[in-house]
Design a protein around this motif. Structure first.
Motif, PDB file in Angstrom:
ATOM      1  N   LYS A 165     -47.553 -58.413 -54.887  1.00  0.00           N
ATOM      2  CA  LYS A 165     -46.897 -59.688 -55.167  1.00  0.00           C
ATOM      3  C   LYS A 165     -47.895 -60.701 -55.717  1.00  0.00           C
ATOM      4  O   LYS A 165     -47.588 -61.433 -56.674  1.00  0.00           O
ATOM      5  N   LEU A 166     -49.089 -60.751 -55.139  1.00  0.00           N
ATOM      6  CA  LEU A 166     -50.120 -61.676 -55.618  1.00  0.00           C
ATOM      7  C   LEU A 166     -50.526 -61.365 -57.050  1.00  0.00           C
ATOM      8  O   LEU A 166     -50.667 -62.267 -57.889  1.00  0.00           O
ATOM      9  N   MET A 167     -50.722 -60.080 -57.351  1.00  0.00           N
ATOM     10  CA  MET A 167     -51.110 -59.683 -58.704  1.00  0.00           C
ATOM     11  C   MET A 167     -50.061 -60.114 -59.724  1.00  0.00           C
ATOM     12  O   MET A 167     -50.383 -60.593 -60.816  1.00  0.00           O
ATOM     13  N   SER A 168     -48.796 -59.962 -59.369  1.00  0.00           N
ATOM     14  CA  SER A 168     -47.722 -60.345 -60.279  1.00  0.00           C
ATOM     15  C   SER A 168     -47.643 -61.862 -60.449  1.00  0.00           C
ATOM     16  O   SER A 168     -47.382 -62.359 -61.544  1.00  0.00           O
ATOM     17  N   GLU A 169     -47.876 -62.602 -59.359  1.00  0.00           N
ATOM     18  CA  GLU A 169     -47.877 -64.060 -59.452  1.00  0.00           C
ATOM     19  C   GLU A 169     -48.997 -64.548 -60.365  1.00  0.00           C
ATOM     20  O   GLU A 169     -48.794 -65.441 -61.195  1.00  0.00           O
ATOM     21  N   ILE A 170     -50.179 -63.966 -60.201  1.00  0.00           N
ATOM     22  CA  ILE A 170     -51.316 -64.348 -61.062  1.00  0.00           C
ATOM     23  C   ILE A 170     -51.007 -64.018 -62.515  1.00  0.00           C
ATOM     24  O   ILE A 170     -51.301 -64.799 -63.428  1.00  0.00           O
ATOM     25  N   ARG A 220     -70.806 -63.347 -54.580  1.00  0.00           N
ATOM     26  CA  ARG A 220     -69.823 -62.372 -55.070  1.00  0.00           C
ATOM     27  C   ARG A 220     -68.594 -63.078 -55.634  1.00  0.00           C
ATOM     28  O   ARG A 220     -68.066 -62.697 -56.688  1.00  0.00           O
ATOM     29  N   ILE A 221     -68.144 -64.099 -54.929  1.00  0.00           N
ATOM     30  CA  ILE A 221     -66.999 -64.878 -55.415  1.00  0.00           C
ATOM     31  C   ILE A 221     -67.351 -65.556 -56.735  1.00  0.00           C
ATOM     32  O   ILE A 221     -66.540 -65.575 -57.675  1.00  0.00           O
ATOM     33  N   THR A 222     -68.555 -66.107 -56.812  1.00  0.00           N
ATOM     34  CA  THR A 222     -69.010 -66.763 -58.048  1.00  0.00           C
ATOM     35  C   THR A 222     -68.976 -65.788 -59.219  1.00  0.00           C
ATOM     36  O   THR A 222     -68.499 -66.120 -60.315  1.00  0.00           O
ATOM     37  N   GLU A 260     -58.737 -66.470 -45.806  1.00  0.00           N
ATOM     38  CA  GLU A 260     -59.824 -66.186 -44.865  1.00  0.00           C
ATOM     39  C   GLU A 260     -60.523 -64.883 -45.258  1.00  0.00           C
ATOM     40  O   GLU A 260     -59.960 -63.802 -45.108  1.00  0.00           O
ATOM     41  N   PHE A 261     -61.737 -65.001 -45.777  1.00  0.00           N
ATOM     42  CA  PHE A 261     -62.521 -63.821 -46.136  1.00  0.00           C
ATOM     43  C   PHE A 261     -63.107 -63.229 -44.860  1.00  0.00           C
ATOM     44  O   PHE A 261     -64.049 -63.755 -44.277  1.00  0.00           O
ATOM     45  N   LYS A 262     -62.511 -62.107 -44.455  1.00  0.00           N
ATOM     46  CA  LYS A 262     -62.919 -61.483 -43.206  1.00  0.00           C
ATOM     47  C   LYS A 262     -63.236 -60.007 -43.407  1.00  0.00           C
ATOM     48  O   LYS A 262     -64.385 -59.590 -43.296  1.00  0.00           O
ATOM     49  N   ASP A 263     -62.212 -59.208 -43.705  1.00  0.00           N
ATOM     50  CA  ASP A 263     -62.435 -57.767 -43.855  1.00  0.00           C
ATOM     51  C   ASP A 263     -61.700 -57.185 -45.058  1.00  0.00           C
ATOM     52  O   ASP A 263     -61.609 -55.969 -45.208  1.00  0.00           O
ATOM     53  N   GLU A 294     -58.043 -61.321 -50.300  1.00  0.00           N
ATOM     54  CA  GLU A 294     -58.254 -62.756 -50.140  1.00  0.00           C
ATOM     55  C   GLU A 294     -58.678 -63.409 -51.451  1.00  0.00           C
ATOM     56  O   GLU A 294     -58.314 -64.557 -51.732  1.00  0.00           O
ATOM     57  N   TYR A 295     -59.432 -62.673 -52.267  1.00  0.00           N
ATOM     58  CA  TYR A 295     -59.831 -63.224 -53.562  1.00  0.00           C
ATOM     59  C   TYR A 295     -58.600 -63.455 -54.439  1.00  0.00           C
ATOM     60  O   TYR A 295     -58.513 -64.467 -55.149  1.00  0.00           O
ATOM     61  N   ASP A 296     -57.644 -62.538 -54.408  1.00  0.00           N
ATOM     62  CA  ASP A 296     -56.417 -62.717 -55.185  1.00  0.00           C
ATOM     63  C   ASP A 296     -55.639 -63.938 -54.709  1.00  0.00           C
ATOM     64  O   ASP A 296     -55.037 -64.663 -55.509  1.00  0.00           O
ATOM     65  N   LYS A 297     -55.624 -64.184 -53.404  1.00  0.00           N
ATOM     66  CA  LYS A 297     -54.968 -65.381 -52.884  1.00  0.00           C
ATOM     67  C   LYS A 297     -55.664 -66.640 -53.403  1.00  0.00           C
ATOM     68  O   LYS A 297     -55.006 -67.613 -53.794  1.00  0.00           O
ATOM     69  N   LEU A 298     -57.000 -66.594 -53.428  1.00  0.00           N
ATOM     70  CA  LEU A 298     -57.780 -67.720 -53.949  1.00  0.00           C
ATOM     71  C   LEU A 298     -57.510 -67.920 -55.434  1.00  0.00           C
ATOM     72  O   LEU A 298     -57.288 -69.044 -55.906  1.00  0.00           O
ATOM     73  N   LEU A 299     -57.518 -66.831 -56.188  1.00  0.00           N
ATOM     74  CA  LEU A 299     -57.304 -66.909 -57.633  1.00  0.00           C
ATOM     75  C   LEU A 299     -55.895 -67.403 -57.950  1.00  0.00           C
ATOM     76  O   LEU A 299     -55.702 -68.200 -58.887  1.00  0.00           O
ATOM     77  N   SER A 300     -54.906 -66.959 -57.182  1.00  0.00           N
ATOM     78  CA  SER A 300     -53.537 -67.404 -57.393  1.00  0.00           C
ATOM     79  C   SER A 300     -53.427 -68.912 -57.214  1.00  0.00           C
ATOM     80  O   SER A 300     -52.773 -69.608 -58.006  1.00  0.00           O
TER      81      SER A 300
END
Length: 423
Positions: free
Chosen positions: A245-250, A299-301, A394-397, A402-408
Motif C-alpha cells: 500500500k505504501l509503495m502504491s501511495e508513493i 543510511r537514510i541520507t 519508528e526505525f526499529k527492526d 519505515e523508510y517508505d512511510k517516511l518517504l510517503s
C-alpha cells in the motif's frame, strides 16, 4: 471474535465470569466480551414434533441476539460455546437441535438485516453434534447466499496465567499474541485497487525482495484479476500488505508531481521518463539528528539523495544550523533518547519550531537495549512532549518499511507545497 455467548455455568467459570443472574453482559479487562444466557437444549422423548425444543431455541436465540444489538452494536463475529450442551445424545435429537438452531439464526439474521458471522465451537467430545451441524449447513449453502459451512473442527487451547498485577497479565497476553502472529500461516489477496499494473520492473523487484526478507511467498497475477496472493505468517503478511500500500501511495504522489512538473516552469524537477525516476532537485531538506545516531541516519541520507533530494545535514555551530534551517522547507528529525538529552539537537528543534518550519519527526530505536520495553515508554513520552503527537514512524527492526512511510510523508508534503505555489 467480538462476542462469545455462554449458556452454562461451567463455561462461565472456565472463562472467569462471575455471574449473579440468569443473564448478563460482561466486558473483561482483556477486552474480551461475553454474553451469559443460561440455557440447556433439553429434548423430551415424548415430544415427537419437538415443539418444546423449538420454543426453547426461539427464546434463546432471539433473546441473545437482541441483547447483542443492545449491548455491543459494533459486533460482527458472534461465537456460541457448545461444550455443555447435554441431553442430546441420540442422532435424531442432535439432528433436531442442529436444524432448529441454524434455522432460527437464519431467520433472525434475515429479519434484522445485519451482516453477522455466527460461529459454533465444538470440543472433541461433541464431534457427532458437529457433524450434524456441518451437514445442515451444507444443505443451506448456495451460490447466492452467504451462509458459510463448517469445513473442519475448531481446536482451542486454554492458557491459565497467575500474576501479581494486571500489567503482568497484559504483557503475557501480548507475548502470546505475538507468538500466534509469527507462527500461524495465512493466505491473503491484494486486489488491483493499488494500481499494480502500473508498477515498473524496479518496483516489482523491490516488492519481491521485501517479501522474501519477510519469508512471505508472493504471486503477482496480472493476466486475469490483477491481484497479489501472499502466503506467510500473520504478522509478516500484514507487513507486506502495508508495504504494498505504501509503495502504491508513493507511486501515485510521484505521478502527480510529474503531471504538475509538465505544466510549470519551476526548476524543481528535471525531465524524466517514468514516475519512479522523478528527481526532485533543489528541494531543501534539513536533517537534524544526534551524532550518536549517525550510522543509521547516514543510511537514510543516502536513500534520500538517491531519490534526488537536496539535503543538508545537522550542523555543528549555531550560526550554521540557523542559516541552513532558514533555507530549508522541511525539517527531518531523528528523535531518540540521545537526541532529547543533547542540547545542540534540542536547540535545532526549538529554532525550527520558532520559524514555523514543517517538521517530519521519526523515532530511532536501539533494539539491543536491556530494558527496551521501558525505553519505548520513555521515548513515547518524550516524543509526545516534543511534538504533541503519537509516534508514527519508528526505525526499529524494519528499515525498508519505515523508510517508505517516511518517504510517503515527504512526497505528500512536496505535492501540497508545489500545488499551493502554482495556484
Amino acid at each position: 471474535r467480538d462476542v462469545t455467548i455462554i449458556s452454562s455455568p461451567q463455561d462461565a467459570i472456565e472463562e472467569g465470569i462471575e455471574y449473579k443472574n440468569e443473564y448478563g453482559y460482561f466486558e473483561m479487562k482483556t477486552s474480551k466480551k461475553f454474553l451469559f444466557h443460561r440455557w440447556s437444549p433439553t429434548v423430551a422423548n415424548g415430544d415427537k414434533t419437538n415443539k418444546k425444543l423449538k420454543s426453547s431455541i426461539h427464546t434463546f436465540i432471539s433473546s441473545t441476539l437482541q441483547n447483542i444489538t443492545t449491548c455491543c452494536t459494533s459486533a460482527r463475529k458472534i461465537v456460541f460455546l457448545t461444550n455443555q450442551w447435554k441431553h442430546v445424545g441420540s442422532q435424531s435429537q442432535q439432528q433436531s437441535l442442529a436444524h432448529n438452531l441454524i434455522n432460527e439464526i437464519k431467520q433472525e439474521i434475515e429479519a434484522r438485516k445485519i451482516n453477522w458471522s455466527i460461529l459454533f465451537i465444538f470440543n472433541k467430545e461433541k464431534i457427532d453434534l458437529y457433524k450434524e451441524f456441518h451437514q445442515i449447513l451444507v444443505q443451506y449453502q448456495t451460490d447466492q447466499d452467504g451462509f458459510a459451512q463448517f469445513c473442519s473442527t475448531v481446536s482451542t487451547v486454554q492458557i491459565s496465567v497467575l500474576t501479581l498485577s494486571n500489567l503482568d497479565l497484559i504483557k503475557c497476553e501480548h507475548e502470546i499474541n505475538n507468538y500466534v502472529e509469527k507462527h500461524f500461516v495465512i493466505k491473503r489477496t491484494i486486489t488491483d485497487e493499488l494500481n499494480i499494473r502500473q508498477w515498473d520492473q524496479h518496483m516489482i523487484n523491490v516488492f519481491y525482495k521485501y517479501c522474501l526478507n519477510k519469508s512471505v511467498l508472493p504471486m503477482i497475477d496480472l493476466m486475469t484479476n490483477s491481484q497479489i496472493h501472499l502466503i506467510g505468517s500473520m504478522l509478516n503478511v500484514k507487513k507486506v500488505m502495508e508495504k504494498c500500500k505504501l509503495m502504491s501511495e508513493i507511486f501515485k504522489e510521484k505521478l502527480s508531481l510529474q503531471t504538475q512538473a509538465a505544466s510549470t516552469s519551476r526548476t524543481l524537477f528535471t525531465k524524466i521518463k517514468h514516475p519512479s525516476q522523478i528527481n526532485v532537485k533543489g528541494y531543501n531538506i534539513y536533517f537534524s539528528y544526534c551524532q550518536y545516531d549517525q550510522t543509521i541516519c547516514n543510511r537514510i541520507t543516502t536513500y534520500l539523495i538517491n531519490e534526488g533530494y537536496s539535503l543538508c545535514e545537522t550542523s555543528l555551530t549555531t550560526a550554521k544550523f540557523q542559516s541552513d534551517i532558514d533555507k530549508s522547507d522541511v525539517i527531518l528529525i531523528s528523535f531518540s533518547e540521545n537526541y532529547s538529552k543533547n542540547k545542540h539537537s534540542t536547540d535545532e528543534l526549538n529554532y525550527a519550531k520558532s520559524k514555523g518550519k514543517i517538521l517530519i519527526p521519526f523515532v530511532m530505536r536501539n533494539t539491543l537495549e536491556e530494558n527496551s520495553w521501558l525505553s519505548s515508554l520513555t521515548i513515547a513520552e518524550l516524543f509526545y512532549d516534543a511534538f504533541n503527537s503519537e509516534i508514527d514512524i519508528e526505525f526499529k527492526d524494519d528499515f525498508d518499511f519505515e523508510y517508505d512511510k517516511l518517504l510517503s510523508r515527504l512526497v505528500r508534503i512536496i505535492v501540497l507545497k508545489v500545488f499551493n505555489s502554482t495556484e
